[in-house]
Design a protein around this motif. Sequence first.
Motif, PDB file in Angstrom:
ATOM      1  N   ASP A   8       0.804  -1.215   0.000  1.00  0.00           N
ATOM      2  CA  ASP A   8       0.000   0.000   0.000  1.00  0.00           C
ATOM      3  C   ASP A   8       0.844   1.276   0.000  1.00  0.00           C
ATOM      4  OD1 ASP A   8      -2.778  -0.155  -0.113  1.00  0.00           O
ATOM      5  OD2 ASP A   8      -2.867  -1.159   1.843  1.00  0.00           O
ATOM      6  N   GLN A   9       2.052   1.123   0.528  1.00  0.00           N
ATOM      7  CA  GLN A   9       2.924   2.259   0.841  1.00  0.00           C
ATOM      8  C   GLN A   9       2.912   3.415  -0.173  1.00  0.00           C
ATOM      9  OE1 GLN A   9       6.706   0.534   1.740  1.00  0.00           O
ATOM     10  NE2 GLN A   9       7.360   2.333   2.877  1.00  0.00           N
ATOM     11  N   LYS A  10       3.210   3.085  -1.452  1.00  0.00           N
ATOM     12  CA  LYS A  10       3.334   4.163  -2.437  1.00  0.00           C
ATOM     13  C   LYS A  10       2.144   4.238  -3.385  1.00  0.00           C
ATOM     14  CE  LYS A  10       8.340   3.679  -2.415  1.00  0.00           C
ATOM     15  NZ  LYS A  10       9.476   3.111  -3.169  1.00  0.00           N
ATOM     16  N   LYS A  11       1.074   3.563  -2.995  1.00  0.00           N
ATOM     17  CA  LYS A  11      -0.079   3.475  -3.890  1.00  0.00           C
ATOM     18  C   LYS A  11      -0.537   4.857  -4.368  1.00  0.00           C
ATOM     19  CE  LYS A  11      -4.640   1.261  -4.189  1.00  0.00           C
ATOM     20  NZ  LYS A  11      -5.810   1.788  -3.506  1.00  0.00           N
ATOM     21  N   HIS A  12      -0.649   5.798  -3.448  1.00  0.00           N
ATOM     22  CA  HIS A  12      -1.154   7.125  -3.848  1.00  0.00           C
ATOM     23  C   HIS A  12      -0.210   7.845  -4.809  1.00  0.00           C
ATOM     24  CE1 HIS A  12       1.499   7.961  -0.485  1.00  0.00           C
ATOM     25  NE2 HIS A  12       1.577   9.213  -0.914  1.00  0.00           N
ATOM     26  N   LEU A  13       1.098   7.608  -4.648  1.00  0.00           N
ATOM     27  CA  LEU A  13       2.058   8.218  -5.577  1.00  0.00           C
ATOM     28  C   LEU A  13       1.851   7.685  -6.992  1.00  0.00           C
ATOM     29  CD1 LEU A  13       5.335   8.175  -3.435  1.00  0.00           C
ATOM     30  CD2 LEU A  13       3.899  10.155  -4.019  1.00  0.00           C
ATOM     31  N   TYR A  14       1.712   6.341  -7.090  1.00  0.00           N
ATOM     32  CA  TYR A  14       1.466   5.724  -8.401  1.00  0.00           C
ATOM     33  C   TYR A  14       0.150   6.220  -8.989  1.00  0.00           C
ATOM     34  CZ  TYR A  14       5.371   2.383  -8.335  1.00  0.00           C
ATOM     35  OH  TYR A  14       6.605   1.810  -8.363  1.00  0.00           O
ATOM     36  N   GLU A  15      -0.876   6.313  -8.153  1.00  0.00           N
ATOM     37  CA  GLU A  15      -2.195   6.753  -8.640  1.00  0.00           C
ATOM     38  C   GLU A  15      -2.133   8.172  -9.209  1.00  0.00           C
ATOM     39  OE1 GLU A  15      -5.289   4.098  -5.940  1.00  0.00           O
ATOM     40  OE2 GLU A  15      -4.451   5.938  -5.092  1.00  0.00           O
ATOM     41  N   LYS A  16      -1.343   8.984  -8.570  1.00  0.00           N
ATOM     42  CA  LYS A  16      -1.186  10.365  -9.022  1.00  0.00           C
ATOM     43  C   LYS A  16      -0.501  10.419 -10.392  1.00  0.00           C
ATOM     44  CE  LYS A  16      -0.601  14.474  -6.202  1.00  0.00           C
ATOM     45  NZ  LYS A  16       0.070  14.967  -5.002  1.00  0.00           N
ATOM     46  N   LYS A  17       0.559   9.604 -10.490  1.00  0.00           N
ATOM     47  CA  LYS A  17       1.376   9.612 -11.709  1.00  0.00           C
ATOM     48  C   LYS A  17       0.663   8.953 -12.903  1.00  0.00           C
ATOM     49  CE  LYS A  17       6.276   9.018 -12.735  1.00  0.00           C
ATOM     50  NZ  LYS A  17       7.530   8.411 -12.248  1.00  0.00           N
ATOM     51  N   PRO A  73      -2.980   8.265 -13.611  1.00  0.00           N
ATOM     52  CA  PRO A  73      -4.381   8.381 -13.170  1.00  0.00           C
ATOM     53  C   PRO A  73      -5.351   7.467 -13.930  1.00  0.00           C
ATOM     54  CG  PRO A  73      -3.716  10.320 -14.427  1.00  0.00           C
ATOM     55  CD  PRO A  73      -2.482   9.519 -14.223  1.00  0.00           C
TER      56      PRO A  73
END
Lengths: 378, 378
Positions: free
Chosen positions: A59-68, A70
């Motif tokens: 889960d750790q970097k999930k939001h970073l990937y989602e941002k990059k 979309p």
Amino acid sequence: MKNIYLLGATGSIGSQTLDIILKQPKMFKLVGASLGRDDKKNDHILSQFNLEIACLRSDQKKHLYEKKYPKTLFVVGDAGLIEIAKYPKPGICVNALSGSAGLYPTIEAIKHHKDIALANKETLVMAGDLVNQYINDYHVRLLPVDSEHAAIRQTIDHEDIDDIEKIVITASGGSFRDLSREALEDITLEQALSHPNWSMGPKVTIDSATMMNKGLEVIEAHHLFKLPYRQIETILHQESLVHGLTYFKDGTIKASLGQNDMRIPIAYALNYPKRSRNNQQMPLVDMHFKPMDFKRFPLLKLAYEVGETGGLLPTVMNAANEAAVKLFIEGKIKFLDIENIVIDQVKSFQNIMNPSLELIIQTDKDVQSSIIEAYGKR
Amino acid sequence: MKNIYLLGATGSIGSQTLDIILKQPKMFKLVGASLGRDDKKNDHILSQFNLEIACLRSDQKKHLYEKKYPKTLFVVGDAGLIEIAKYPKPGICVNALSGSAGLYPTIEAIKHHKDIALANKETLVMAGDLVNQYINDYHVRLLPVDSEHAAIRQTIDHEDIDDIEKIVITASGGSFRDLSREALEDITLEQALSHPNWSMGPKVTIDSATMMNKGLEVIEAHHLFKLPYRQIETILHQESLVHGLTYFKDGTIKASLGQNDMRIPIAYALNYPKRSRNNQQMPLVDMHFKPMDFKRFPLLKLAYEVGETGGLLPTVMNAANEAAVKLFIEGKIKFLDIENIVIDQVKSFQNIMNPSLELIIQTDKDVQSSIIEAYGKR
């Protein structure tokens, strides 16, 4: 255009699968993939392919990937693998996961009507009977992504199974084929990881050196080709150019050969029933064959016995081996301890026939953690 | 039950075909056969099989045979071969005749709706285009009875011809494979007749030593598999265990192997599309491969050129070779003269394209008799 779902995209088979998808862009569309721990590799894949769904390790970097990215749906961990398997578009699921983690996603992909290109040996070793049942029930296609099984598949296609005398799986002999058992005592990890013929991931390279890999392949072959173990032979062939043979009862033998390049069987599975255009031409060179030496490679002998016995035993053998190889790679046990651990576990296990999928998965976890527990602290 | 017509029953392929018919009595019925000069052999065949029609070499003893075997219709000579080919019962015609005499009966058998199991190389070498036309028109099946072509047939069955990169025919190298060209100067007949791997008739054994046999096989393969000559390769393989290979464009190679036993391809052709039960198991041994040496074997190079040119030229090459081998067997010329005669004839011939069957047969006779005339008196 075939949709491809690739489980284990950053491993050795995974990245070679990506090569093939890139080479045949009109033929294949990568819809989903499970990624690894290396962000650079992950970024490379995500920017090259417009994935609809991608599975991250944590889960750790999930939001970073989602941002990059979309447009991509990000899912996580074992549950994420299942989400890819369930993704509601038809296609081929290439299972290039390493170890027992590959089993459950294979079954979910079958249940969601996807054809399977199977590089994960554990799927059939642990649950061959169940997988065959699902394959039958859901009318999907199961194609092996393994040079040996792809070879044999091609020599028995369109043949009558009753005409088959036996199939023969070749073995290079692995990293230490020229060493005696005594000389194996102080083998280092580095030595074990340098395979003479094939460039593969660490687990399968170690399994080649112990010949466990060939044992897993024998059990896989039993389930893939529905042949009894007495009709499955292994032979030493140092060049790894002949990958598999079928002996027919009329005296004909058909063999399948090719370069030591996994992209050939991967492309075969993805393009089936058509063939791709690789134009990799292999000159015929002298080839050597020797009968298998079961004393030198006791895990192969064990695998035949375990396969023949069936039930939960193949799961136990596979789990013990997976844990032992992990311990060896971490430097916690010696090379020959792999054999000892696997043999001990198999000999001491109270077998159960016709296990459920849940029991198989639970037993795999239990055996692995008990071994890691026992040896891991050293 | 399949009806079998066997042309050339007393030769090497013929007697091995009889073996197979005897071993599968519920499968095959020998309806007709052409016999040889040896009365003992003929008697053996006539008393073992209740032939409906039998062809004798000459009229001389016809009445004696008719008396002894009153249920059999006896016919004689070349016309008799045609009567067998025309016999009004469906079945498979095994053409195991030696030399150009095999051509006309093949065509008549096709026209009378018989499937063809072809051991007579000359049929396709002399008239491959015409034979393929008849095969098409009469919807019969043509199966090769030759280890190499049977092998290749089995590696390309059910494959798409566009996926084929090339086929490879293996050559043992014949009786003198380890000798230089200089050492061939004073070869004796006896030396030429002792083939290292195969037990065959004298003509094909000599043809193996000159590599003309492989040349004829290349031309045959062109017609059997409808592949251009640049996709047909030959390779030296001293063990004669791999008989043929197909390279596919995806990097896969399929090979067919087996003991050096002609009964395997004969049984394959007779039982097709099923397989017999011979249970002859061949252990895998070390195998050696070397590129073909066209300088050492100029007749093979010539055969490629002649095949590519087409027209009457293959007939001329074949006829010159047939006559020269006959002269060598009769002790009238030296071993290397075979090559010289064949090359001379081909170089000096004014080729004609799209010859008729009559012209092919006439040219064969003319070339053979002119050579016998020129050299036979020595």
